[in-house]
Scaffold this motif. Structure first.
Motif, PDB file in Angstrom:
ATOM      1  N   TYR A   6      36.951  49.826  44.739  1.00 31.80           N
ATOM      2  CA  TYR A   6      37.716  49.495  43.537  1.00 31.80           C
ATOM      3  C   TYR A   6      37.376  48.077  43.067  1.00 31.80           C
ATOM      4  CZ  TYR A   6      40.869  53.553  44.081  1.00 31.80           C
ATOM      5  OH  TYR A   6      41.406  54.813  44.168  1.00 31.80           O
ATOM      6  N   ILE A   7      37.285  47.143  44.002  1.00 32.83           N
ATOM      7  CA  ILE A   7      36.982  45.753  43.647  1.00 32.83           C
ATOM      8  C   ILE A   7      35.558  45.632  43.118  1.00 32.83           C
ATOM      9  CG2 ILE A   7      36.809  43.400  44.532  1.00 32.83           C
ATOM     10  CD1 ILE A   7      38.967  44.173  46.602  1.00 32.83           C
ATOM     11  N   LEU A   8      34.613  46.277  43.772  1.00 39.71           N
ATOM     12  CA  LEU A   8      33.218  46.226  43.330  1.00 39.71           C
ATOM     13  C   LEU A   8      33.039  46.787  41.930  1.00 39.71           C
ATOM     14  CD1 LEU A   8      31.313  47.311  46.574  1.00 39.71           C
ATOM     15  CD2 LEU A   8      31.056  45.130  45.361  1.00 39.71           C
ATOM     16  N   ASP A   9      33.883  47.732  41.570  1.00 38.14           N
ATOM     17  CA  ASP A   9      33.767  48.408  40.278  1.00 38.14           C
ATOM     18  C   ASP A   9      34.372  47.604  39.136  1.00 38.14           C
ATOM     19  OD1 ASP A   9      32.742  50.704  39.023  1.00 38.14           O
ATOM     20  OD2 ASP A   9      34.740  51.599  38.885  1.00 38.14           O
ATOM     21  N   ALA A  10      35.126  46.570  39.452  1.00 35.63           N
ATOM     22  CA  ALA A  10      35.850  45.819  38.425  1.00 35.63           C
ATOM     23  C   ALA A  10      34.924  44.893  37.639  1.00 35.63           C
ATOM     24  CB  ALA A  10      36.971  45.008  39.072  1.00 35.63           C
ATOM     25  N   ASP A  11      35.331  44.631  36.389  1.00 34.40           N
ATOM     26  CA  ASP A  11      34.625  43.673  35.538  1.00 34.40           C
ATOM     27  C   ASP A  11      35.457  42.425  35.285  1.00 34.40           C
ATOM     28  OD1 ASP A  11      32.272  45.379  34.947  1.00 34.40           O
ATOM     29  OD2 ASP A  11      33.778  46.649  33.996  1.00 34.40           O
ATOM     30  N   ALA A  12      36.688  42.424  35.725  1.00 40.23           N
ATOM     31  CA  ALA A  12      37.559  41.249  35.665  1.00 40.23           C
ATOM     32  C   ALA A  12      38.669  41.451  36.688  1.00 40.23           C
ATOM     33  CB  ALA A  12      38.151  41.062  34.271  1.00 40.23           C
ATOM     34  N   LEU A  13      39.027  40.372  37.383  1.00 43.55           N
ATOM     35  CA  LEU A  13      40.069  40.443  38.416  1.00 43.55           C
ATOM     36  C   LEU A  13      41.192  39.474  38.097  1.00 43.55           C
ATOM     37  CD1 LEU A  13      37.937  40.449  41.706  1.00 43.55           C
ATOM     38  CD2 LEU A  13      39.168  42.399  40.718  1.00 43.55           C
ATOM     39  N   PHE A  14      42.408  39.931  38.314  1.00 41.77           N
ATOM     40  CA  PHE A  14      43.590  39.100  38.155  1.00 41.77           C
ATOM     41  C   PHE A  14      44.386  39.180  39.454  1.00 41.77           C
ATOM     42  CE2 PHE A  14      48.015  38.305  37.243  1.00 41.77           C
ATOM     43  CZ  PHE A  14      48.036  37.358  36.237  1.00 41.77           C
ATOM     44  N   ILE A  15      44.574  38.049  40.138  1.00 42.84           N
ATOM     45  CA  ILE A  15      45.353  38.028  41.372  1.00 42.84           C
ATOM     46  C   ILE A  15      46.781  37.604  41.032  1.00 42.84           C
ATOM     47  CG2 ILE A  15      45.556  37.144  43.715  1.00 42.84           C
ATOM     48  CD1 ILE A  15      42.588  36.639  43.732  1.00 42.84           C
ATOM     49  N   ALA A  16      47.709  38.487  41.336  1.00 37.09           N
ATOM     50  CA  ALA A  16      49.097  38.289  40.936  1.00 37.09           C
ATOM     51  C   ALA A  16      49.783  37.233  41.801  1.00 37.09           C
ATOM     52  CB  ALA A  16      49.847  39.617  41.029  1.00 37.09           C
ATOM     53  N   GLY A  67      34.842  44.226  27.495  1.00 39.13           N
ATOM     54  CA  GLY A  67      35.193  45.624  27.323  1.00 39.13           C
ATOM     55  C   GLY A  67      35.166  46.441  28.595  1.00 39.13           C
ATOM     56  N   GLY A  68      35.204  45.789  29.732  1.00 35.63           N
ATOM     57  CA  GLY A  68      35.051  46.472  31.005  1.00 35.63           C
ATOM     58  C   GLY A  68      36.359  46.819  31.683  1.00 35.63           C
ATOM     59  N   LYS A  69      36.290  46.939  33.000  1.00 40.96           N
ATOM     60  CA  LYS A  69      37.418  47.397  33.817  1.00 40.96           C
ATOM     61  C   LYS A  69      38.193  46.201  34.370  1.00 40.96           C
ATOM     62  CE  LYS A  69      34.884  51.557  35.153  1.00 40.96           C
ATOM     63  NZ  LYS A  69      34.343  52.367  36.272  1.00 40.96           N
ATOM     64  N   TYR A  70      39.473  46.161  34.055  1.00 49.42           N
ATOM     65  CA  TYR A  70      40.372  45.062  34.428  1.00 49.42           C
ATOM     66  C   TYR A  70      41.202  45.517  35.621  1.00 49.42           C
ATOM     67  CZ  TYR A  70      44.207  41.658  33.691  1.00 49.42           C
ATOM     68  OH  TYR A  70      45.162  40.674  33.829  1.00 49.42           O
ATOM     69  N   LEU A  71      41.171  44.732  36.690  1.00 44.07           N
ATOM     70  CA  LEU A  71      41.859  45.119  37.917  1.00 44.07           C
ATOM     71  C   LEU A  71      42.778  44.003  38.381  1.00 44.07           C
ATOM     72  CD1 LEU A  71      42.225  47.163  40.251  1.00 44.07           C
ATOM     73  CD2 LEU A  71      40.327  46.002  41.420  1.00 44.07           C
ATOM     74  N   VAL A  72      44.039  44.340  38.612  1.00 38.96           N
ATOM     75  CA  VAL A  72      45.034  43.420  39.171  1.00 38.96           C
ATOM     76  C   VAL A  72      45.090  43.637  40.673  1.00 38.96           C
ATOM     77  CG1 VAL A  72      47.446  42.714  39.170  1.00 38.96           C
ATOM     78  CG2 VAL A  72      46.383  43.528  37.044  1.00 38.96           C
ATOM     79  N   LEU A  73      44.992  42.570  41.436  1.00 37.47           N
ATOM     80  CA  LEU A  73      45.132  42.623  42.889  1.00 37.47           C
ATOM     81  C   LEU A  73      46.452  41.973  43.282  1.00 37.47           C
ATOM     82  CD1 LEU A  73      41.537  41.591  44.066  1.00 37.47           C
ATOM     83  CD2 LEU A  73      42.467  43.888  43.765  1.00 37.47           C
ATOM     84  N   ARG A  74      47.124  42.557  44.256  1.00 37.16           N
ATOM     85  CA  ARG A  74      48.398  42.010  44.691  1.00 37.16           C
ATOM     86  C   ARG A  74      48.742  42.561  46.063  1.00 37.16           C
ATOM     87  NH1 ARG A  74      52.536  42.097  41.340  1.00 37.16           N
ATOM     88  NH2 ARG A  74      51.538  42.570  39.360  1.00 37.16           N
ATOM     89  N   VAL A  75      49.853  42.110  46.602  1.00 41.13           N
ATOM     90  CA  VAL A  75      50.453  42.686  47.801  1.00 41.13           C
ATOM     91  C   VAL A  75      51.881  43.080  47.457  1.00 41.13           C
ATOM     92  CG1 VAL A  75      49.017  41.355  49.395  1.00 41.13           C
ATOM     93  CG2 VAL A  75      51.219  40.428  48.664  1.00 41.13           C
TER      94      VAL A  75
END
Length: 338
Positions: A101-111, A53-61
């Motif tokens: 932003y990265i530290l605050d995430a609860d899940a990371l998705f690298i595109a 239920g946390g914060k989902y963050l997508v990382l990309r360039v």
């Protein structure tokens, strides 16, 4: 936001209340052609459940994409928020706003994209340091597709231009386009130590005239050679419709479309013998009586199938063991079942 700093942040959706939660570690490797495919829904749920239920963050360039919007559209009840962060320079990768932003995430998705960009912009920066912290200390789940999956491996192939094809590396494992295998110098993901990753194994189109199975075998041989002929190296390769979920115990299962093609995952390990021929300008011979590399193949299903223990690389079920080998260059990759 932040374009003059070469990063952009986009909040796609957000809930009203957020309480500190404890995410569950895990890793989702995606073969590269996600997009409402059968099996993707279940694999996504497996991953989002670990975000708790946390914060989902997508990382990309290369600018903001549509992945966070897709999550908001289909899985809004599973998360507190979904956002995207495009990090497009080394300066941006060392910016404290980016790392926060990265530290605050609860899940990371690298595109997906180009793993060269990830390496060029992120490696050796505060972003890399922060990623390794949240993966290994905060222990949040991480996913990657295509280029994003490639960089999760301890070893990954990152060509400057068009990647090498299977026949080229089998005909000469020292082909000039094999110079860009990167080793143990970027992200440190649990259970992927000493593992080479490759994606899109079954892709065939005008830009990809051959499948990548032979390439994966050749890259594994090259990695072993460059590490003083140490055999304790491994390979993981995914077809485009495969989603490999690795839990906190190092157990992998595979989600896929449940058909007979396009959803297989492969686990490669050496079988006690170095290549018989590994010389510049000469074809690769890695035969060992047809038993050069032990490979476990799991065909993904929508429900998730198979069981492979990445702690010992031997405990497995729900798939099939086979040998991969080559008797020289144009003979190509050969396979036989146990």
């Amino acid at each position: 936001m932040g374009s003059r700093y070469d990063f952009d942040y986009y909040l796609a959706c957000e809930g009203r209340d957020y309480q500190s939660i404890k995410a569950q570690s895990g890793c989702l490797l995606i073969g590269g052609a996600e997009g409402n495919k059968s099996g993707e829904h279940e694999a996504t749920q497996w991953f989002l459940k670990r975000a708790n239920g946390g914060k989902y963050l997508v990382l990309r360039v290369g600018g903001i994409g549509r992945q966070a919007d897709w999550i908001c559209q289909h899985y809004r009840d599973w998360i507190h928020s979904a956002a995207e962060l495009s990090i497009d320079s080394r300066e941006a990768a060392n910016n404290s706003k980016v790392t926060d932003y990265i530290l605050d995430a609860d899940a990371l998705f690298i595109a997906g994209g180009d793993q060269n960009d990830y390496q060029e912009y992120w490696q050796g920066t505060k972003t890399e340091e922060t990623l390794n912290y949240v993966i290994n200390e905060k222990k949040i789940p991480i996913a990657g597709t295509s280029a994003g999956m490639a960089i999760l491996g301890d070893y990954y192939y990152s060509p400057d231009h068009q990647g090498i094809i299977s026949s080229e590396i089998l005909n000469d494992p020292f082909h000039y386009n094999t110079e860009h295998i990167h080793r143990s110098d970027f992200l440190q993901v649990p259970y992927l130590h000493q593992v080479l990753t490759d994606t899109h194994l079954d892709r065939l189109n005008q830009w990809n005239p051959e499948t990548r199975y032979g390439r994966l075998l050749g890259l594994l041989a090259k990695v072993i050679h460059e590490d003083n002929n140490q055999l304790d190296h491994y390979g993981i390769g995914l077809e485009e419709g495969a989603f490999m979920a690795i839990d906190e115990q190092g157990i992998a299962q595979v989600f896929g479309n449940g058909t007979k093609s396009g959803q297989d995952a492969y686990f490669l390990q050496t079988n006690g013998a170095l290549p018989e021929q590994m010389e510049p300008g000469w074809p690769l011979i890695w035969d060992n009586d047809g038993k050069a590399v032990k490979t476990y193949r799991i065909s993904g299903t929508p429900e998730g199938s198979g069981h492979f223990d990445l702690k010992d690389w031997s405990t497995a079920s729900g798939g099939q063991w086979e040998y991969w080998y080559t008797v020289g260059g144009k003979s190509g990759l050969r396979k036989q079942s146990f």
